[in-house]
Design an enzyme around this catalytic site. Sequence first.
Site, PDB file in Angstrom:
ATOM      1  N   ASP A  31      32.561  37.696  17.898  1.00 14.87           N
ATOM      2  CA  ASP A  31      33.708  38.529  17.529  1.00 14.87           C
ATOM      3  C   ASP A  31      34.927  38.021  18.285  1.00 14.87           C
ATOM      4  N   SER A  34      39.851  40.775  17.475  1.00 17.73           N
ATOM      5  CA  SER A  34      41.187  40.964  16.905  1.00 17.73           C
ATOM      6  C   SER A  34      41.386  42.404  16.444  1.00 17.73           C
ATOM      7  N   ASN A  35      40.277  43.120  16.174  1.00 17.84           N
ATOM      8  CA  ASN A  35      40.421  44.527  15.765  1.00 17.84           C
ATOM      9  C   ASN A  35      39.356  45.383  16.436  1.00 17.84           C
ATOM     10  N   PHE A  80      30.010  40.485   9.124  1.00 14.10           N
ATOM     11  CA  PHE A  80      30.974  41.590   9.050  1.00 14.10           C
ATOM     12  C   PHE A  80      32.396  41.129   9.388  1.00 14.10           C
ATOM     13  N   SER A 124      32.727  45.041  -0.869  1.00 16.13           N
ATOM     14  CA  SER A 124      33.356  46.354  -0.994  1.00 16.13           C
ATOM     15  C   SER A 124      33.403  46.779  -2.459  1.00 16.13           C
ATOM     16  N   ALA A 125      33.389  48.073  -2.671  1.00 18.44           N
ATOM     17  CA  ALA A 125      33.538  48.605  -4.030  1.00 18.44           C
ATOM     18  C   ALA A 125      34.893  48.222  -4.619  1.00 18.44           C
ATOM     19  N   TYR A 149      43.524  41.803   0.157  1.00 22.38           N
ATOM     20  CA  TYR A 149      42.257  42.107   0.850  1.00 22.38           C
ATOM     21  C   TYR A 149      41.115  42.155  -0.173  1.00 22.38           C
ATOM     22  N   LYS A 153      37.687  39.587  -0.887  1.00 24.66           N
ATOM     23  CA  LYS A 153      36.269  39.974  -0.982  1.00 24.66           C
ATOM     24  C   LYS A 153      35.652  39.414  -2.266  1.00 24.66           C
ATOM     25  N   PHE A 178      30.790  51.559  -0.371  1.00 25.08           N
ATOM     26  CA  PHE A 178      31.749  52.536  -0.866  1.00 25.08           C
ATOM     27  C   PHE A 178      32.602  52.964   0.344  1.00 25.08           C
ATOM     28  N   LEU A 200      41.229  57.713   5.357  1.00 24.46           N
ATOM     29  CA  LEU A 200      41.306  59.167   5.414  1.00 24.46           C
ATOM     30  C   LEU A 200      40.604  59.776   6.640  1.00 24.46           C
ATOM     31  N   ASP A 295      45.815  52.795  -5.205  1.00 25.84           N
ATOM     32  CA  ASP A 295      44.708  53.764  -5.160  1.00 25.84           C
ATOM     33  C   ASP A 295      44.184  54.052  -6.570  1.00 25.84           C
TER      34      ASP A 295
HETATM   35  P1  NAD Z   1      36.341  46.231  11.866  1.00 29.46           P
HETATM   36  O1  NAD Z   1      37.718  45.695  11.830  1.00 29.46           O
HETATM   37  O2  NAD Z   1      36.053  47.377  12.759  1.00 29.46           O
HETATM   38  O3  NAD Z   1      35.304  45.063  12.212  1.00 29.46           O
HETATM   39  C1  NAD Z   1      35.536  43.703  11.858  1.00 29.46           C
HETATM   40  C2  NAD Z   1      35.311  42.884  13.133  1.00 29.46           C
HETATM   41  O4  NAD Z   1      35.509  41.493  12.825  1.00 29.46           O
HETATM   42  C3  NAD Z   1      36.290  43.241  14.247  1.00 29.46           C
HETATM   43  O5  NAD Z   1      35.563  43.477  15.431  1.00 29.46           O
HETATM   44  C4  NAD Z   1      37.188  41.996  14.380  1.00 29.46           C
HETATM   45  O6  NAD Z   1      37.619  41.812  15.702  1.00 29.46           O
HETATM   46  C5  NAD Z   1      36.253  40.903  13.894  1.00 29.46           C
HETATM   47  N1  NAD Z   1      36.914  39.728  13.331  1.00 29.46           N
HETATM   48  C6  NAD Z   1      37.920  39.701  12.411  1.00 29.46           C
HETATM   49  N2  NAD Z   1      38.252  38.433  12.115  1.00 29.46           N
HETATM   50  C7  NAD Z   1      37.436  37.641  12.861  1.00 29.46           C
HETATM   51  C8  NAD Z   1      37.299  36.227  13.005  1.00 29.46           C
HETATM   52  N3  NAD Z   1      38.073  35.381  12.314  1.00 29.46           N
HETATM   53  N4  NAD Z   1      36.372  35.757  13.864  1.00 29.46           N
HETATM   54  C9  NAD Z   1      35.589  36.596  14.575  1.00 29.46           C
HETATM   55  N5  NAD Z   1      35.672  37.934  14.490  1.00 29.46           N
HETATM   56  C10 NAD Z   1      36.591  38.444  13.634  1.00 29.46           C
HETATM   57  O7  NAD Z   1      35.925  46.570  10.365  1.00 29.46           O
HETATM   58  P2  NAD Z   1      34.657  47.336   9.812  1.00 29.46           P
HETATM   59  O8  NAD Z   1      35.111  48.611   9.228  1.00 29.46           O
HETATM   60  O9  NAD Z   1      33.575  47.334  10.823  1.00 29.46           O
HETATM   61  O10 NAD Z   1      34.285  46.385   8.594  1.00 29.46           O
HETATM   62  C11 NAD Z   1      33.309  45.365   8.701  1.00 29.46           C
HETATM   63  C12 NAD Z   1      33.284  44.575   7.407  1.00 29.46           C
HETATM   64  O11 NAD Z   1      32.996  45.449   6.321  1.00 29.46           O
HETATM   65  C13 NAD Z   1      34.611  43.899   7.071  1.00 29.46           C
HETATM   66  O12 NAD Z   1      34.329  42.636   6.486  1.00 29.46           O
HETATM   67  C14 NAD Z   1      35.219  44.822   6.033  1.00 29.46           C
HETATM   68  O13 NAD Z   1      36.097  44.150   5.164  1.00 29.46           O
HETATM   69  C15 NAD Z   1      33.976  45.306   5.301  1.00 29.46           C
HETATM   70  N6  NAD Z   1      34.177  46.609   4.656  1.00 29.46           N
HETATM   71  C16 NAD Z   1      34.578  47.674   5.397  1.00 29.46           C
HETATM   72  C17 NAD Z   1      34.801  48.907   4.790  1.00 29.46           C
HETATM   73  C18 NAD Z   1      35.273  50.099   5.588  1.00 29.46           C
HETATM   74  O14 NAD Z   1      35.697  51.083   5.001  1.00 29.46           O
HETATM   75  N7  NAD Z   1      35.196  50.090   6.903  1.00 29.46           N
HETATM   76  C19 NAD Z   1      34.593  49.033   3.396  1.00 29.46           C
HETATM   77  C20 NAD Z   1      34.162  47.934   2.676  1.00 29.46           C
HETATM   78  C21 NAD Z   1      33.949  46.705   3.311  1.00 29.46           C
HETATM   79  C1  UD1 Z   2      40.659  51.864   1.115  1.00 27.83           C
HETATM   80  C2  UD1 Z   2      41.132  50.585   0.485  1.00 27.83           C
HETATM   81  C3  UD1 Z   2      39.933  49.747   0.070  1.00 27.83           C
HETATM   82  C4  UD1 Z   2      39.040  49.487   1.276  1.00 27.83           C
HETATM   83  C5  UD1 Z   2      38.652  50.819   1.905  1.00 27.83           C
HETATM   84  C6  UD1 Z   2      37.882  50.616   3.187  1.00 27.83           C
HETATM   85  C7  UD1 Z   2      43.325  51.060  -0.466  1.00 27.83           C
HETATM   86  C8  UD1 Z   2      44.115  51.135  -1.735  1.00 27.83           C
HETATM   87  N1  UD1 Z   2      42.012  50.870  -0.634  1.00 27.83           N
HETATM   88  O1  UD1 Z   2      39.850  52.541   0.174  1.00 27.83           O
HETATM   89  O2  UD1 Z   2      40.352  48.510  -0.475  1.00 27.83           O
HETATM   90  O3  UD1 Z   2      37.869  48.780   0.888  1.00 27.83           O
HETATM   91  O4  UD1 Z   2      39.841  51.565   2.224  1.00 27.83           O
HETATM   92  O5  UD1 Z   2      38.671  50.034   4.175  1.00 27.83           O
HETATM   93  O6  UD1 Z   2      43.882  51.126   0.617  1.00 27.83           O
HETATM   94  N2  UD1 Z   2      44.104  59.306   1.640  1.00 27.83           N
HETATM   95  C9  UD1 Z   2      45.078  60.239   1.892  1.00 27.83           C
HETATM   96  N3  UD1 Z   2      45.766  60.150   3.057  1.00 27.83           N
HETATM   97  C10 UD1 Z   2      45.537  59.176   3.999  1.00 27.83           C
HETATM   98  C11 UD1 Z   2      44.530  58.230   3.726  1.00 27.83           C
HETATM   99  C12 UD1 Z   2      43.832  58.312   2.534  1.00 27.83           C
HETATM  100  O7  UD1 Z   2      45.330  61.123   1.076  1.00 27.83           O
HETATM  101  O8  UD1 Z   2      46.216  59.153   5.041  1.00 27.83           O
HETATM  102  C13 UD1 Z   2      43.311  59.427   0.395  1.00 27.83           C
HETATM  103  C14 UD1 Z   2      43.428  58.208  -0.517  1.00 27.83           C
HETATM  104  O9  UD1 Z   2      44.500  58.332  -1.404  1.00 27.83           O
HETATM  105  C15 UD1 Z   2      42.051  58.238  -1.208  1.00 27.83           C
HETATM  106  C16 UD1 Z   2      41.120  58.848  -0.148  1.00 27.83           C
HETATM  107  O10 UD1 Z   2      41.956  59.535   0.765  1.00 27.83           O
HETATM  108  O11 UD1 Z   2      42.080  59.106  -2.309  1.00 27.83           O
HETATM  109  C17 UD1 Z   2      40.322  57.806   0.611  1.00 27.83           C
HETATM  110  O12 UD1 Z   2      41.210  56.827   1.133  1.00 27.83           O
HETATM  111  P1  UD1 Z   2      40.741  55.683   2.155  1.00 27.83           P
HETATM  112  O13 UD1 Z   2      39.928  56.278   3.231  1.00 27.83           O
HETATM  113  O14 UD1 Z   2      41.950  54.886   2.550  1.00 27.83           O
HETATM  114  O15 UD1 Z   2      39.752  54.787   1.280  1.00 27.83           O
HETATM  115  P2  UD1 Z   2      40.000  54.054  -0.129  1.00 27.83           P
HETATM  116  O16 UD1 Z   2      41.356  54.282  -0.659  1.00 27.83           O
HETATM  117  O17 UD1 Z   2      38.864  54.427  -1.008  1.00 27.83           O
END
Ligand code: NAD
Ligand code: UD1
Length: 337
Positions: A31, A34-35, A80, A124-125, A149, A153, A178, A200, A295
């Site tokens: 890792d 960065s986040n 991830f 991701s969905a 983004y 994916k 999802f 959210l 959205d």
């Molecule tokens: P996160 O940001 O908490 O975790 C991602 C990790 O990857 C972080 O620790 C970051 O430091 C590390 N990272 C980023 N770029 C890197 C690089 N170039 N080299 C090494 N490390 C790096 O995010 P998360 O919510 O844990 O998501 C994990 C994965 O799942 C991501 O690929 C994300 O796109 C995918 N995903 C997340 C969600 C969600 O809602 N959280 C939904 C769908 C898909």
């Molecule tokens: C978002 C991303 C999606 C990503 C996912 C996980 C967008 C358009 N989509 O999905 O690509 O894979 O996060 O990281 O950003 N909402 C509010 N107020 C807020 C935040 C969200 O009303 O401050 C609403 C949104 O409009 C949505 C629901 O809550 O209806 C869920 O939002 P969110 O948690 O951001 O997820 P997604 O939009 O599904």
Amino acid sequence: MAILVTGGAGYIGSHMVLSLLVNGYDVIVIDNLSNSSRESVRRVEQIAKKSVVFYDGDIRDRDFLDSVFGRHEVSEVLHFAGLKSVGESVLEPLKYYDNNVSGTLALCEAMNTAGVRRLVFSSSATVYGDPASMPIHEGVPTGQPTNPYGRSKLMVEEVLKDLAAADSQWSIALLRYFNPVGAHVSGKIGEDPFGIPNNLVPFISQVVVGRREALTIYGNDYPTPDGTGVRDYIHVEDLVEGHVLAMRAISRKPGVHVWNLGTGRGYSVLDMIETFKKVTGKDVPYVIAGRRDGDVAECWADPSKALDELGWKAGHCLSDMVEDTWRWQKNNPNGYS
Ligand code: NAD
Ligand code: UD1
């Protein structure tokens, strides 16, 4: 043999690492922080009473990856690592394509060189775009993600399909998440977004804990039962269990496999607010604003393929997700810092 987890310090990755340790696997984490924070991995080690090998490094760095694969016997990679902020991806697309697409290419090249060809990818969905009907089955063609983004994916999915078509030694799982929420039941690890949360659930929990004044609801004029957006929220613990099962399944089946990881139930923004109120006993102030660009009105999974092929089914309900989120947020009002 060990399992390599890229992005293992992040939100989902840290829960994954904990689950692997508890299931008796040896784990290596890469890792670049960065986040995320190094503290998440320390806490995982404390809970599991087992350590991981941690590398602070970047998946785009081939020499670094080769050195990691040279030092360890890796059986599979759970991938991830990536950037996930939709808004930032619109402003800085090259950063997203470089990190998410080029990073995955470098990882696959290093895996090929090392002879490691089992990969589980966090998709991701969002790759479905805005499908015409719900629930979404894996057979629905992928759509048009509305931002860089989402496109990163989809691009990675296409690359991985081509890779497996060209070389039958590869076994790849594309897991389409999802909306992952919740936290480990210990309350010691959870989601800790840098800056203002985009999603959210982290936003609401920061409102309830007093870090933010009010939630902005993005639109109450959608064609949904209460007008607010509907999503399939899934507990992160269910999600990581799906990875363990997918990882075991691809070790027996080469090729590319796509599985939705969702519960099959949709909840609205107002449902989520009500659940937070019930669980925490606190108010959730909110204001209504216009819709957020990109959205969709509603999005929920048909998770039957994962049930049939992996024996996987999400077990946590919405209250569990909120209770676990709240325990983490209350115990760690400022996250890991
Ligand atoms: P996160 O940001 O908490 O975790 C991602 C990790 O990857 C972080 O620790 C970051 O430091 C590390 N990272 C980023 N770029 C890197 C690089 N170039 N080299 C090494 N490390 C790096 O995010 P998360 O919510 O844990 O998501 C994990 C994965 O799942 C991501 O690929 C994300 O796109 C995918 N995903 C997340 C969600 C969600 O809602 N959280 C939904 C769908 C898909
Ligand atoms: C978002 C991303 C999606 C990503 C996912 C996980 C967008 C358009 N989509 O999905 O690509 O894979 O996060 O990281 O950003 N909402 C509010 N107020 C807020 C935040 C969200 O009303 O401050 C609403 C949104 O409009 C949505 C629901 O809550 O209806 C869920 O939002 P969110 O948690 O951001 O997820 P997604 O939009 O599904």
